[in-house]
Design a protein around this motif. Structure first.
Motif, PDB file in Angstrom:
ATOM      1  N   GLU A  19       2.203  12.335 -13.904  1.00 34.88           N
ATOM      2  CA  GLU A  19       1.910  13.506 -13.450  1.00 34.88           C
ATOM      3  C   GLU A  19       2.487  14.281 -13.102  1.00 34.88           C
ATOM      4  O   GLU A  19       2.822  15.856 -12.679  1.00 34.88           O
ATOM      5  N   ASP A  20       4.126  14.188 -13.022  1.00 35.73           N
ATOM      6  CA  ASP A  20       5.573  14.267 -13.265  1.00 35.73           C
ATOM      7  C   ASP A  20       5.715  15.240 -14.425  1.00 35.73           C
ATOM      8  O   ASP A  20       6.972  16.263 -14.433  1.00 35.73           O
ATOM      9  N   MET A  21       5.315  15.188 -15.469  1.00 34.08           N
ATOM     10  CA  MET A  21       5.225  15.802 -16.734  1.00 34.08           C
ATOM     11  C   MET A  21       5.321  17.139 -17.228  1.00 34.08           C
ATOM     12  O   MET A  21       6.212  17.837 -17.220  1.00 34.08           O
ATOM     13  N   GLY A  22       4.398  17.306 -16.367  1.00 36.10           N
ATOM     14  CA  GLY A  22       4.617  19.133 -16.440  1.00 36.10           C
ATOM     15  C   GLY A  22       5.293  19.381 -15.299  1.00 36.10           C
ATOM     16  O   GLY A  22       6.172  20.598 -16.112  1.00 36.10           O
ATOM     17  N   ARG A  23       6.664  19.443 -14.406  1.00 38.82           N
ATOM     18  CA  ARG A  23       7.081  19.356 -14.001  1.00 38.82           C
ATOM     19  C   ARG A  23       8.530  19.678 -14.033  1.00 38.82           C
ATOM     20  O   ARG A  23       9.530  20.734 -14.609  1.00 38.82           O
ATOM     21  N   GLY A  62       8.042  22.119 -17.716  1.00 43.42           N
ATOM     22  CA  GLY A  62       8.341  23.401 -17.396  1.00 43.42           C
ATOM     23  C   GLY A  62       6.565  24.622 -18.193  1.00 43.42           C
ATOM     24  O   GLY A  62       6.295  24.110 -19.022  1.00 43.42           O
ATOM     25  N   LYS A  63       6.271  25.236 -17.509  1.00 41.39           N
ATOM     26  CA  LYS A  63       5.692  26.896 -18.818  1.00 41.39           C
ATOM     27  C   LYS A  63       6.505  26.800 -19.703  1.00 41.39           C
ATOM     28  O   LYS A  63       7.346  27.799 -19.905  1.00 41.39           O
ATOM     29  N   GLN A  64       5.583  26.678 -20.949  1.00 43.09           N
ATOM     30  CA  GLN A  64       6.534  27.299 -21.888  1.00 43.09           C
ATOM     31  C   GLN A  64       7.615  26.820 -21.937  1.00 43.09           C
ATOM     32  O   GLN A  64       8.020  26.833 -23.054  1.00 43.09           O
ATOM     33  N   GLY A  65       7.683  25.417 -21.611  1.00 40.94           N
ATOM     34  CA  GLY A  65       9.254  24.185 -22.052  1.00 40.94           C
ATOM     35  C   GLY A  65      10.138  24.616 -21.647  1.00 40.94           C
ATOM     36  O   GLY A  65      11.594  24.243 -21.993  1.00 40.94           O
ATOM     37  N   ARG A  66      10.549  25.605 -21.053  1.00 40.42           N
ATOM     38  CA  ARG A  66      11.948  25.986 -20.252  1.00 40.42           C
ATOM     39  C   ARG A  66      12.755  25.643 -19.183  1.00 40.42           C
ATOM     40  O   ARG A  66      13.584  25.205 -19.393  1.00 40.42           O
ATOM     41  N   ILE A  67      12.490  24.195 -18.610  1.00 39.25           N
ATOM     42  CA  ILE A  67      13.259  23.109 -18.252  1.00 39.25           C
ATOM     43  C   ILE A  67      13.283  23.054 -18.648  1.00 39.25           C
ATOM     44  O   ILE A  67      14.605  22.053 -18.594  1.00 39.25           O
ATOM     45  N   ALA A  68      12.509  22.351 -19.607  1.00 38.53           N
ATOM     46  CA  ALA A  68      12.858  21.054 -20.954  1.00 38.53           C
ATOM     47  C   ALA A  68      14.225  21.844 -21.523  1.00 38.53           C
ATOM     48  O   ALA A  68      15.260  21.047 -22.091  1.00 38.53           O
ATOM     49  N   LYS A  69      13.980  22.665 -22.505  1.00 45.48           N
ATOM     50  CA  LYS A  69      15.198  23.516 -22.909  1.00 45.48           C
ATOM     51  C   LYS A  69      16.284  23.461 -22.434  1.00 45.48           C
ATOM     52  O   LYS A  69      17.336  23.119 -23.132  1.00 45.48           O
TER      53      LYS A  69
END
Length: 77
Positions: free
Chosen positions: A41-45, A48-55
């Protein structure tokens, strides 16, 4: 490096106790792959939107690795 990734991820998620980081052996080009594991359930956090946080996480990790002359790759599982 492993602790840095874990601290960043724990600040983003609802269940920080479920954050774990594993790493693979260095590849032939010298890069190290870090695998970030979070609750489903934390995967989206973390992504992030369009992968911005992951980037952003990857940019911070690359910048920290540059200071210690390493190459890192972050994979979110």
């Amino acid at each position: 490096m492993q602790e840095l990734l874990k601290i960043i991820a724990q600040g983003l998620v609802e269940k920080p106790e479920e954050v774990s980081v594993t790493l693979d052996e260095p590849k032939e080009d010298g890069s190290v792959v870090y695998h970030l594991h979070v609750a489903e359930e934390d995967m989206g956090r973390v992504i992030g939107k369009q992968g911005r946080i992951a980037k952003a996480i990857r940019v911070v990790m690359r910048a920290a690795a540059t200071r210690s002359s390493e190459k890192v790759v972050v994979e979110i599982d």
